[in-house]
Every structure is written in structure tokens, then in C-alpha cells.
Design a protein around this motif. Structure first.
Motif: not given
Length: 452
Positions: A312, A343, A348, A357-359, A386-388, A391, A393
């Protein structure tokens, strides 16, 4: 609306301003015709209902001139909705997404122009407008009621585009209008004796010490919960990876299988602690299951892929963020070099509106994934994004993947070749085609087409 629509609209506008291209339903009353009269643009073979556009209480050629101005501009339309009109078996946790073919005026995107009702009562919602102002997501403050007919209203008489013109929400070719989107939620009825059971293993096999035999690794502590009823209907896997959800809703229902709750696993022959999101962890996935009323149903075996540390990465709100595979993945699979997702900036966001967030990306073996592929699909590679936590976009995320050999022919696709791209839609619990990807000129990558 097709790509040729703008030129067609300009031709309509030209026709409106030149009487020889017009057919008036009542030409004898050319100075003041009835509001239900119809102007037919002969060249375009399209009928348009004329109304009192300037609000002076009469329908005159002034309104006709205003109509021509509308047609000379780009008419913004409601392009698609999710759920679709009259769709059934909708999860009570699902949001509503409205796609427009042009940018909206942000000041008009509010609870007066877009709202949801059940039984004539307003539902608590909050709206998210994408950075390009072309997508509105309607999030519900509480889970939707089960077994319910939900109505979403989009009022084009209050909603404007970025040029100040009313939006054609009912797609009749005329600015304004009202679109009613009705859909039905799932019936989450609990019946005695109704249950589902199965087991959850790690995607990665373990090698038995002292031999070359590989075995499944059961995952203990995976939480399986029913969407919208997470605190009421849930089950955890035991030390053997088994779970039993009882009672379970009768018929179709949606669940989340959450591997982030696993505390440890067997990795490379050693027991390793797992910790989401910065350490090793197993992801969460959405599934649609169906039970038999009054009976037990075997869901089968689910596999969850291990996400390794370093997968991530934070995404930026001001610039596009490239996301590739983690270093250990590239070391094991050098053929994945160059693969990445881009991204878009500030795209996000979470259901509560929190942005960023993180991807990360992780490869998944097609034969050991969290579910079963459709029989017609034999992909050389599956990618888990995956994300932290967030969910959603706002806009599509461009993706480039390695152009691996076809499993049947053993030959990669040639440069310029098109391939269908499928994505798992958690809202419907199934794979769906989302567009096409094209092989790069050097043949090493296959990248999504613009807008996919």
C-alpha cells in the motif's frame, strides 16, 4: 449519446433558426402557438416539445429562440445509473451512482435536485460529486430497509450543468425534466434451520516440512458478516478455517469476508503475525450468496491472497499517483515489471466522504481466488487492487498489466491487439466487462483504453 452527437446538435440548432428546416404542428398560429405544439426538426427527424422557456406565461418565438440556444450548447444528460431503473435484489448497503456526460454546476447538486425516498418518506443521504463534476454518488446514512421499493428522484428542473443550462435527466433531448429511478432491495428474511457453511484458506500453499508436498493453510479468525446487518449476523472461522452462519437470510444476500481480522498465518514455513494495513494481512472481499430456505447450504472453499508489507502507498490529492507491485513480488515475478495503476488525483474516497488513503496492487492466481471465475474466462493474470479502507474511485483508474502468454495458446497477444477487461463488481457480486485494453507497441504491456 454517440461521439457524433455534438455536430448533430449543432445541425439541429441551425435547422431551428432556418424556417425551411422546420415543420410547425400549427403554422397558422406562428406568432403565439400552444404550449403542447411540437416543432419537428426535419433534417434530424427529431420532435421537440416547446414550452414557456422564458417564464412570461406565453409560448412564442422568443421561447423558440431560447430553445435554439440550448441546442447550440452541449446538452448535458444523465447517462447511466447504478442501480439501474427497476433493478432487483439490491444490497441494503449499496450506494446509488449517477453518471452524466458533462460537468455539473456544483451549487445545484443538493438534496433538492437529488434525493431518495421509501414509502413517501425522505431517506437520510449525503452526496459526493466527483472532481470532474460528472458523477454523483448518493450515500445512505443508514442501511436501506430490506424488501423495499426505493425511489431516487433526479430533478433536472433544479440541476444545471457548468454552463448554467438545465440538465436533460430523462434523456428526451430537452433540458430539464424529472427522472424517477425505482429499485427493490433484497428480502433478508430469517427462517429457522437456514444456514450456510464453508471454509477459508490462504491462497498461498505451504510446504510440509521434510517433504515436497504442498498443503492448504486454514485461516482462523476471518469474519463473515451479512451486509447491512454486520453486528447481528456474522460468523468467524475456526482453527481449521471452517465457518457456519446460522441463522442466515433465506435466498440471496450479500456478505463481506474480512481477512483483516486474522492475527497470524503460516508464511514460508514460519508462523508470522499479521497486521493491517502496514504488515502482512489478508484482504476483505464482497460476495453474493444464496441459501436454501430451511436448509443448510455449502458455500464451498474461499481463498484469500496474502498482501505483503510495502504493497500500500499513499495517494495524492493534487497529482496522479503511480502504483506498482511491491519489491518482493517483482523479485519473484520479473515479468511484472512496468505494470502499474495510475490513481487520478483526489479520486479515492470513503463512504463517509473522507478523501484519500492508500492503494496497492497484488497478483492473485486465477485458480485460487476468493470465488469462482465464469467458465468462459481463462485470464493469464488476476490483479487485486487493495486500499486501507476507502472503497470508491470517482473516475476510472488507468491500468497497465504484463502481456502474458494466453493460457490456451501459450502466445502473448500481438502489439495493438484488443482484449476485454473484466472487474469484480462487489455491488452485484459478479464479474462484469468494464471495457477494453490494448497491447503496447513493444508488446510488453496491455493497458486500459482511455476512460476504462
Amino acid at each position: 449519446m454517440s461521439a457524433s452527437a455534438p455536430s448533430t446538435l449543432h445541425r439541429f440548432a441551425f435547422g431551428i433558426l432556418i424556417p425551411s428546416f422546420l415543420f410547425l404542428s400549427n403554422p397558422a398560429r406562428s406568432q403565439n402557438f400552444e404550449g403542447d405544439s411540437v416543432i419537428q426538426v426535419v433534417e434530424g427527424r427529431q420532435g421537440l416539445a416547446i414550452g414557456d422557456l422564458n417564464g412570461d406565461g406565453e409560448t412564442t418565438f422568443v421561447d423558440l429562440f431560447l430553445l435554439s440556444l440550448y441546442w447550440q450548447g452541449d446538452i448535458t444528460q444523465l447517462e447511466s445509473t447504478s442501480p439501474a431503473k427497476h433493478e432487483t435484489d439490491i444490497a441494503i448497503s449499496r450506494e446509488t451512482i449517477l453518471h452524466f456526460n458533462g460537468a455539473l454546476d456544483e451549487s445545484t447538486v443538493n438534496g433538492n435536485s437529488i434525493f431518495a425516498e421509501f414509502g413517501g418518506e425522505l431517506l437520510g443521504t449525503h452526496l459526493n460529486l466527483s472532481p470532474d463534476h460528472q458523477t454523483v454518488t448518493l450515500f445512505y446514512n443508514e442501511p436501506l430497509p430490506p424488501s423495499a421499493r426505493i425511489r431516487v428522484t433526479v430533478d433536472g428542473n433544479r440541476l444545471k450543468n457548468d454552463k448554467g443550462l438545465l440538465v436533460d435527466v430523462d434523456r428526451d433531448g430537452f433540458p430539464g425534466g424529472v427522472e424517477l429511478i425505482d429499485f427493490d432491495t433484497l428480502t433478508l428474511t430469517l427462517l429457522p434451520g437456514t444456514s450456510v457453511f464453508g471454509r477459508v484458506f490462504a491462497t498461498e500453499l505451504a510446504t510440509v516440512k521434510g517433504s515436497t508436498q504442498s498443503v492448504n493453510v486454514p485461516l482462523e479468525g476471518v469474519r463473515i458478516s451479512v451486509d447491512g446487518l454486520e453486528n447481528v449476523l456474522f460468523a468467524d472461522t475456526d482453527a481449521l478455517g471452517n465457518f457456519r452462519l446460522e441463522p442466515a437470510p433465506a435466498g440471496a444476500f450479500f456478505v463481506h469476508v474480512d481477512g483483516r481480522t486474522v492475527s497470524e498465518s503460516l508464511i514460508d514455513g514460519a508462523t508470522v503475525s499479521t497486521s493491517f494495513p502496514n504488515g502482512y494481512y489478508y484482504p476483505y472481499v464482497g460476495k453474493k450468496w444464496e441459501s436454501l430456505p430451511g436448509r443448510e447450504t455449502n458455500i464451498g472453499t474461499l481463498f484469500l491472497p496474502l498482501v505483503i508489507p510495502g504493497t500500500l502507498h499513499p495517494v495524492s490529492e493534487s497529482q496522479d499517483t503511480p502504483i506498482g507491485f511491491a519489491g518482493p513480488v517483482l523479485a519473484e515475478h520479473p515479468e511484472f515489471a512496468g505494470a502499474q495503476a495510475i490513481v487520478p488525483a483526489d479520486s479515492l474516497y470513503a463512504d463517509d466522504g473522507m478523501r484519500g488513503g492508500m492503494v496497492g496492487m497484488a497478483p492473485v492466481p486465477p485458480d485460487r481466488m476468493p470465488g469462482t471465475l465464469p467458465s468462459f474466462m481463462m485470464p493469464p493474470i488476476l490483479i487485486s487492487v487493495q486500499t486501507d479502507g476507502a472503497t470508491n474511485f470517482d473516475v476510472p483508474v488507468p491500468l497497465c498489466l504484463p502481456n502474458l502468454p494466453d493460457p490456451l495458446t501459450g502466445v502473448p497477444a500481438p502489439p495493438g491487439a484488443k482484449r476485454a477487461l473484466f472487474s469484480f463488481n462487489h455491488d452485484i457480486g459478479d464479474f462484469e466487462s468494464v471495457g477494453f485494453a490494448t497491447v503496447s507497441q513493444d508488446g510488453s504491456l496491455i493497458c486500459t483504453d482511455p476512460g476504462v
